[in-house]
Design a protein around this motif. Structure first.
Motif, mmCIF file in Angstrom:
data_model
loop_
_atom_site.group_PDB
_atom_site.id
_atom_site.type_symbol
_atom_site.label_atom_id
_atom_site.label_comp_id
_atom_site.label_asym_id
_atom_site.label_seq_id
_atom_site.Cartn_x
_atom_site.Cartn_y
_atom_site.Cartn_z
ATOM 1 N N THR A 101 34.764 34.859 43.542
ATOM 2 C CA THR A 101 35.942 34.976 42.471
ATOM 3 C C THR A 101 35.312 36.456 41.741
ATOM 4 O OG1 THR A 101 36.410 32.918 42.346
ATOM 5 C CG2 THR A 101 37.192 34.276 40.525
ATOM 6 N N ASP A 102 34.311 36.595 41.211
ATOM 7 C CA ASP A 102 33.991 37.897 40.449
ATOM 8 C C ASP A 102 34.098 38.766 41.331
ATOM 9 O OD1 ASP A 102 33.328 36.553 37.946
ATOM 10 O OD2 ASP A 102 31.255 36.332 38.354
ATOM 11 N N LEU A 103 33.622 38.761 42.672
ATOM 12 C CA LEU A 103 33.765 39.919 43.442
ATOM 13 C C LEU A 103 34.997 40.525 43.954
ATOM 14 C CD1 LEU A 103 32.244 42.136 45.232
ATOM 15 C CD2 LEU A 103 32.124 40.126 47.126
ATOM 16 N N GLU A 104 35.829 39.493 44.172
ATOM 17 C CA GLU A 104 37.189 39.877 44.447
ATOM 18 C C GLU A 104 37.950 40.410 43.328
ATOM 19 O OE1 GLU A 104 41.538 38.077 44.699
ATOM 20 O OE2 GLU A 104 39.981 36.502 44.461
ATOM 21 N N GLN A 105 37.787 39.990 42.092
ATOM 22 C CA GLN A 105 38.384 40.512 40.927
ATOM 23 C C GLN A 105 37.717 42.119 40.455
ATOM 24 O OE1 GLN A 105 37.982 37.428 37.875
ATOM 25 N NE2 GLN A 105 39.728 36.211 38.557
ATOM 26 N N PRO A 136 45.967 44.473 39.289
ATOM 27 C CA PRO A 136 45.517 43.246 38.587
ATOM 28 C C PRO A 136 45.104 41.849 39.525
ATOM 29 C CG PRO A 136 47.875 43.707 38.034
ATOM 30 C CD PRO A 136 47.558 44.521 39.123
ATOM 31 N N ALA A 137 44.000 41.429 38.938
ATOM 32 C CA ALA A 137 43.253 40.090 39.589
ATOM 33 C C ALA A 137 44.308 39.158 40.007
ATOM 34 C CB ALA A 137 42.397 39.754 38.705
ATOM 35 N N HIS A 138 44.297 38.758 41.349
ATOM 36 C CA HIS A 138 45.518 37.584 41.758
ATOM 37 C C HIS A 138 46.754 38.022 41.735
ATOM 38 C CE1 HIS A 138 41.591 35.343 41.489
ATOM 39 N NE2 HIS A 138 41.425 35.174 40.348
ATOM 40 N N GLU A 139 46.965 39.304 42.027
ATOM 41 C CA GLU A 139 48.328 39.704 42.201
ATOM 42 C C GLU A 139 48.230 40.456 43.391
ATOM 43 O OE1 GLU A 139 50.248 41.145 38.810
ATOM 44 O OE2 GLU A 139 49.709 39.312 37.784
ATOM 45 N N GLY A 140 49.277 41.186 43.791
ATOM 46 C CA GLY A 140 49.476 42.275 44.671
ATOM 47 C C GLY A 140 50.066 41.858 46.080
ATOM 48 N N PHE A 145 41.351 50.884 50.494
ATOM 49 C CA PHE A 145 40.053 50.297 50.831
ATOM 50 C C PHE A 145 39.418 49.269 49.854
ATOM 51 C CE2 PHE A 145 35.237 50.413 50.877
ATOM 52 C CZ PHE A 145 35.025 50.094 52.178
ATOM 53 N N TYR A 146 39.514 49.300 48.876
ATOM 54 C CA TYR A 146 39.253 48.369 47.780
ATOM 55 C C TYR A 146 40.122 46.918 47.673
ATOM 56 C CZ TYR A 146 35.438 51.440 46.097
ATOM 57 O OH TYR A 146 34.568 52.189 46.011
ATOM 58 N N LEU A 147 41.429 47.322 47.964
ATOM 59 C CA LEU A 147 42.188 46.218 47.982
ATOM 60 C C LEU A 147 42.235 45.615 49.412
ATOM 61 C CD1 LEU A 147 44.558 44.976 46.699
ATOM 62 C CD2 LEU A 147 46.260 46.498 47.863
ATOM 63 N N PHE A 148 41.707 46.048 50.366
ATOM 64 C CA PHE A 148 41.454 45.414 51.693
ATOM 65 C C PHE A 148 40.269 44.638 51.541
ATOM 66 C CE2 PHE A 148 38.718 45.534 55.610
ATOM 67 C CZ PHE A 148 39.509 44.666 56.606
ATOM 68 N N LEU A 149 39.012 45.299 50.855
ATOM 69 C CA LEU A 149 38.106 44.493 50.517
ATOM 70 C C LEU A 149 38.136 43.318 49.836
ATOM 71 C CD1 LEU A 149 35.211 47.314 50.358
ATOM 72 C CD2 LEU A 149 35.293 45.740 52.258
ATOM 73 N N ALA A 150 38.906 43.289 48.800
ATOM 74 C CA ALA A 150 39.338 42.291 48.186
ATOM 75 C C ALA A 150 39.957 41.193 48.761
ATOM 76 C CB ALA A 150 40.161 42.476 46.863
ATOM 77 N N ASN A 151 40.882 41.319 49.634
ATOM 78 C CA ASN A 151 41.414 40.561 50.462
ATOM 79 C C ASN A 151 40.417 39.984 51.634
ATOM 80 O OD1 ASN A 151 43.997 40.812 49.328
ATOM 81 N ND2 ASN A 151 44.825 42.340 50.781
ATOM 82 N N VAL A 152 39.744 40.878 51.985
ATOM 83 C CA VAL A 152 38.610 39.851 52.900
ATOM 84 C C VAL A 152 37.652 38.949 52.137
ATOM 85 C CG1 VAL A 152 36.295 40.523 54.180
ATOM 86 C CG2 VAL A 152 38.473 41.954 54.512
ATOM 87 N N VAL A 153 37.504 39.329 50.747
ATOM 88 C CA VAL A 153 36.482 38.173 50.108
ATOM 89 C C VAL A 153 37.351 37.232 49.800
ATOM 90 C CG1 VAL A 153 35.484 37.920 47.800
ATOM 91 C CG2 VAL A 153 35.101 40.144 48.909
#
Length: 138
Positions: free
Chosen positions: A71-75, A84-88, A5-13
């Motif tokens: 950027t802060d929200l996504e990380q 990790p931020a900016h990976e995945g 769920f959080y990974l999905f939200l990070a991708n949406v951001v």
């Protein structure tokens, strides 16, 4: 295993962030192209004010040394997902490559400021129509 769920939200951001970048960069290109092709919508006052405000916000952040809230929200969401931020995944990898790169802060300040000057200059060479005032109903 990452929290999906959080990974999905990070991708949406991240997609939203890419959309903002596309609006700012693509917007100027379309304004200049639209002027040559006589597209009237590129003179829309609301569009032009929003476009100028968007790059002005980016420039203000860079001059003040503030990290973009997207950027802060996504990380934060990626950390919450346990990745990790900016990976995945695929989206994060490629959009991350597109949006984030390493350089000295002055490089970003200079680039954003120069781009903002180009946007401001577009107001001179491609004059927007005035914003329409709404009648007060009351």
């Amino acid at each position: 295993m990452p929290d999906q769920f959080y990974l999905f939200l990070a991708n949406v951001v991240l997609v939203l962030h890419a959309g903002v970048v596309l609006f700012i960069v693509g917007g100027l290109m379309l304004i200049l192209l639209g002027a040559r092709r006589q597209w009237q919508w590129v003179r829309n006052g609301a569009f032009r004010v929003l476009h100028l405000a968007a790059i002005a916000y980016v420039v203000a952040q860079s001059w003040l040394g503030i990290v973009c809230p997207l950027t802060d929200l996504e990380q934060s969401l990626r950390r919450r997902a346990g990745t990790p931020a900016h990976e995945g995944d695929f989206i994060a990898f490629w959009l991350g490559k597109l949006l984030f790169f390493q350089a000295q802060p002055w490089v970003f300040i200079a680039a954003y400021s120069a781009f903002a000057l180009a946007v401001a200059y577009s107001w001179v060479i491609v004059r927007p129509r005035p914003l329409k005032r709404r009648a007060n109903i009351g």
